[in-house]
Design an enzyme around this catalytic site. Structure first.
Site, mmCIF file in Angstrom:
data_model
loop_
_atom_site.group_PDB
_atom_site.id
_atom_site.type_symbol
_atom_site.label_atom_id
_atom_site.label_comp_id
_atom_site.label_asym_id
_atom_site.label_seq_id
_atom_site.Cartn_x
_atom_site.Cartn_y
_atom_site.Cartn_z
ATOM 1 N N HIS A 1 -1.387 -0.384 -4.089
ATOM 2 C CA HIS A 1 -1.919 0.928 -3.708
ATOM 3 C C HIS A 1 -3.402 0.958 -4.010
ATOM 4 O O HIS A 1 -3.861 0.374 -4.983
ATOM 5 C CB HIS A 1 -1.223 2.049 -4.512
ATOM 6 N N ASP B 1 6.707 3.896 -0.832
ATOM 7 C CA ASP B 1 7.446 3.364 0.319
ATOM 8 C C ASP B 1 8.468 2.305 -0.045
ATOM 9 O O ASP B 1 9.230 1.857 0.814
ATOM 10 C CB ASP B 1 6.443 2.776 1.323
HETATM 11 C C1 SDX Z 1 0.763 4.683 1.339
HETATM 12 O O1 SDX Z 1 -3.735 6.165 0.042
HETATM 13 C C2 SDX Z 1 -2.597 6.743 -0.179
HETATM 14 O O2 SDX Z 1 -2.505 7.617 -1.005
HETATM 15 C C3 SDX Z 1 -1.450 6.261 0.676
HETATM 16 C C4 SDX Z 1 -0.064 6.814 0.336
HETATM 17 C C5 SDX Z 1 0.044 8.289 0.628
HETATM 18 O O3 SDX Z 1 0.924 8.955 0.043
HETATM 19 O O4 SDX Z 1 -0.702 8.785 1.508
HETATM 20 O O5 SDX Z 1 0.238 6.581 -1.039
HETATM 21 C C6 SDX Z 1 1.014 6.143 1.178
HETATM 22 O O6 SDX Z 1 0.112 4.303 2.284
HETATM 23 C C7 SDX Z 1 1.250 3.737 0.282
HETATM 24 C C8 SDX Z 1 0.835 2.251 0.560
HETATM 25 C C9 SDX Z 1 1.798 1.693 1.604
HETATM 26 N N1 SDX Z 1 1.359 0.341 2.049
HETATM 27 C C10 SDX Z 1 2.007 -0.765 1.680
HETATM 28 O O7 SDX Z 1 2.948 -0.780 0.882
HETATM 29 C C11 SDX Z 1 1.506 -2.034 2.368
HETATM 30 C C12 SDX Z 1 1.363 -3.151 1.327
HETATM 31 N N2 SDX Z 1 0.260 -2.807 0.435
HETATM 32 C C13 SDX Z 1 -1.047 -3.311 0.778
HETATM 33 O O8 SDX Z 1 -1.313 -3.544 2.110
HETATM 34 C C14 SDX Z 1 -2.171 -2.746 -0.084
HETATM 35 O O9 SDX Z 1 -1.731 -2.736 -1.372
HETATM 36 C C15 SDX Z 1 -2.742 -1.386 0.258
HETATM 37 C C16 SDX Z 1 -3.169 -1.310 1.677
HETATM 38 C C17 SDX Z 1 -1.725 -0.324 0.013
HETATM 39 C C18 SDX Z 1 -3.942 -1.141 -0.651
HETATM 40 O O10 SDX Z 1 -4.873 -2.093 -0.320
HETATM 41 P P1 SDX Z 1 -6.348 -2.097 -0.996
HETATM 42 O O11 SDX Z 1 -6.489 -1.014 -1.985
HETATM 43 O O12 SDX Z 1 -7.353 -2.192 0.091
HETATM 44 O O13 SDX Z 1 -6.315 -3.384 -1.853
HETATM 45 P P2 SDX Z 1 -6.417 -4.807 -1.251
HETATM 46 O O14 SDX Z 1 -5.676 -4.890 0.049
HETATM 47 O O15 SDX Z 1 -7.842 -5.211 -1.274
HETATM 48 O O16 SDX Z 1 -5.581 -5.631 -2.305
HETATM 49 C C19 SDX Z 1 -6.176 -5.995 -3.533
HETATM 50 C C20 SDX Z 1 -5.660 -7.397 -3.770
HETATM 51 C C21 SDX Z 1 -5.880 -8.339 -2.596
HETATM 52 O O17 SDX Z 1 -6.007 -9.656 -3.119
HETATM 53 P P3 SDX Z 1 -7.525 -10.255 -3.276
HETATM 54 O O18 SDX Z 1 -8.158 -10.207 -1.902
HETATM 55 O O19 SDX Z 1 -8.220 -9.352 -4.263
HETATM 56 O O20 SDX Z 1 -7.288 -11.653 -3.762
HETATM 57 O O21 SDX Z 1 -4.235 -7.344 -3.963
HETATM 58 C C22 SDX Z 1 -3.596 -8.073 -2.919
HETATM 59 C C23 SDX Z 1 -4.602 -8.277 -1.810
HETATM 60 O O22 SDX Z 1 -4.331 -9.475 -1.103
HETATM 61 N N3 SDX Z 1 -2.486 -7.243 -2.474
HETATM 62 C C24 SDX Z 1 -1.256 -7.699 -2.235
HETATM 63 C C25 SDX Z 1 -0.519 -6.555 -1.873
HETATM 64 N N4 SDX Z 1 -1.311 -5.495 -1.898
HETATM 65 C C26 SDX Z 1 -2.523 -5.921 -2.258
HETATM 66 N N5 SDX Z 1 -0.718 -8.923 -2.286
HETATM 67 C C27 SDX Z 1 0.588 -9.016 -1.970
HETATM 68 N N6 SDX Z 1 1.379 -7.985 -1.611
HETATM 69 C C28 SDX Z 1 0.846 -6.728 -1.553
HETATM 70 N N7 SDX Z 1 1.617 -5.711 -1.215
#
Ligand code: SDX
Length: 428
Positions: free
Chosen positions: A306, A363
């Site tokens: 998140h 989720d």
């Molecule tokens: C919702 O914003 C809100 O409040 C949203 C929400 C709401 O109520 O409105 O809470 C609802 O959207 C919840 C999130 C649902 N999405 C997912 O579950 C999809 C999987 N999660 C990711 O795509 C990710 O965690 C995000 C999009 C939710 C957040 O991404 P960020 O904050 O942009 O962080 P990032 O993608 O830069 O990740 C940081 C690091 C990365 O690695 P590095 O590049 O630093 O090496 O963590 C890794 C990412 O690769 N990472 C994951 C991961 N999520 C982040 N690695 C593996 N699995 C994951 N799920």
């Protein structure tokens, strides 16, 4: 005037900017005059360090896993309140007296029907259209039916539009489901609760009496509460940006629905259950954990991570508990829940997820519950949109009523070609 100041050194020259304090949470450096003073922009493409607005609706402490709606912790609201009461709280700022709640619920119930011509919109879609495609289209089309309430400068128009949107989303979502399975639409039954009415419109048929199962109604209502609002997330920011141009509320909410559809946002509940089903048995979890950690593999654990929570999403805690309640009430189980529990435990004990502070989010478990209640995965994000509508309209109202509100118009770091002269094709 802010008491605290911060100083920024730009090109060897010091510039002072006010620091604004909220009621809780991080202070903000007010850089509204930065470009005028320095000729420079800030650069923050994912808005990871940017506060886009002032709001009194929802507060999140990502480090501590705290979520408050108008100051009330999400855990208390989920356990003790109702979705209608949370809607009243979000729109009005305080918990209602019983009569106020009864009057509000009655008002909402009086807007649950759709204009009969809107039913024709559904017939224009293929039967296999994704419900979110239908939601985007039908909610946007509401703009064409309510010319009596699109003067956004009129608080009464804003109020009735907000009530219409909250009231009609269950009807629109249920009709999207019915259309996809070829069953007749069910008209609302206002003798039922908001959530009971939605369950009947979704799972009832004209040929039989539909009995709402109280435990399912309670679980569904709690799921709506858990999705009601969440600060300045991507879809809420979309609604605010659309609303800042003066667009009508129905168009703004349609924009929010479109943004929520993405798998990185509201689409994650559908992707998370599909992922759990693809993993299947717990013995296959390590392979998927490794894939999620592999930089060269686009696979991510859906329902994990998140932007704000670097701790357990408090909504996921309630969601996991609700799975057990629904399974017990319906006397069902789903092996996917065990897979989810073991996946969570394995991930939370893995250094990769620990270092990056990746925890289950709202989720991760919601799909397990929704599937047990009988929803297809394609309906999951539509249910998220249904519940988030109150947050979107509350945020939209807060923005429009802000006397300092201006159209949102970010700038950029330009890296394209500098000016050059046109060359006729026969000279290239
Ligand atoms: C919702 O914003 C809100 O409040 C949203 C929400 C709401 O109520 O409105 O809470 C609802 O959207 C919840 C999130 C649902 N999405 C997912 O579950 C999809 C999987 N999660 C990711 O795509 C990710 O965690 C995000 C999009 C939710 C957040 O991404 P960020 O904050 O942009 O962080 P990032 O993608 O830069 O990740 C940081 C690091 C990365 O690695 P590095 O590049 O630093 O090496 O963590 C890794 C990412 O690769 N990472 C994951 C991961 N999520 C982040 N690695 C593996 N699995 C994951 N799920």
């Amino acid at each position: 005037m802010a008491d605290k100041q911060s100083q920024l050194n730009v090109g060897g020259e010091a510039f002072d900017f006010p620091v604004l304090e909220g009621s809780t949470g991080p202070d903000v450096v007010d850089i509204r005059k930065l470009y005028g003073s320095t000729g420079k922009f800030t650069f923050d493409p994912g808005y990871k360090s940017t506060a886009s607005c002032e709001s009194a609706l929802t507060y999140i402490d990502g480090a501590e896993g705290i979520l408050l709606h108008r100051g009330y912790p999400i855990g208390q609201l989920a356990e003790q309140s109702s979705f209608m009461e949370v809607c009243y709280l979000m729109l009005n700022g305080e918990l209602p007296q019983q009569q106020e709640l009864d009057d509000f619920s009655w008002t909402i119930s009086r807007h649950t029907m759709l204009h009969e011509q809107l039913a024709s919109f559904y017939k224009g879609f293929r039967r296999d259209a994704h419900p979110m495609a239908i939601m985007c289209g039908v909610v946007g089309a509401l703009s064409a039916f309510y010319h009596d309430s699109t003067d956004i400068s009129d608080p009464e128009h804003r109020k009735i539009s907000s009530h219409r949107l909250i009231a009609k989303m269950p009807t629109i979502a249920a009709m999207a489901y019915k259309f996809s399975i070829g069953q007749p639409f069910m008209y609302p039954d206002n003798s039922l609760s908001y959530t009971g009415n939605f369950l009947r419109m979704t799972f009832g048929v004209p040929a039989e009496r539909y009995e709402v199962v109280p435990a399912v109604e309670k679980a569904m209502d709690r799921i709506f509460i858990l999705h009601a609002d969440h600060e300045q997330n991507a879809s809420t920011s979309t609604v605010r940006l659309a609303g800042s141009s003066g667009a009508n509320p129905f168009a703004c909410i349609a924009a929010g629905i479109a943004c929520l559809w993405g798998p990185a946002h509201g689409g994650a509940n559908e992707s998370a259950l599909n992922m759990l089903r693809e993993i299947g048995t717990p013995d296959r979890i390590p392979h998927y954990i490794e894939r999620a950690k592999d930089k060269n593999d686009p696979f991510r654990l859906m329902g994990f991570g998140h932007r704000v929570y670097k701790n357990y999403d408090p909504r996921a805690t309630v969601m996991q508990k609700t799975v057990r309640e629904v399974f017990e009430a319906l006397n069902v189980t789903d092996p996917v829940f065990e897979t989810a529990l073991q996946l969570e435990e394995m991930a939370l004990n893995d250094p990769y997820f620990q270092e990056k502070k990746l925890f289950p989010n709202v989720d991760f478990y919601s799909g397990v519950i929704l599937s047990a209640i009988g929803f297809p995965t394609t309906m999951f994000t539509a249910l998220f949109a249904l519940a988030r509508t109150v947050g979107w309209v509350a945020q939209w109202n807060e923005m429009i009523s802000d006397p300092g509100q201006v159209i949102g118009r970010p700038r950029q770091l330009y890296t394209g070609p500098t000016q050059r002269d046109y060359v006729p094709v026969d000279q290239r």
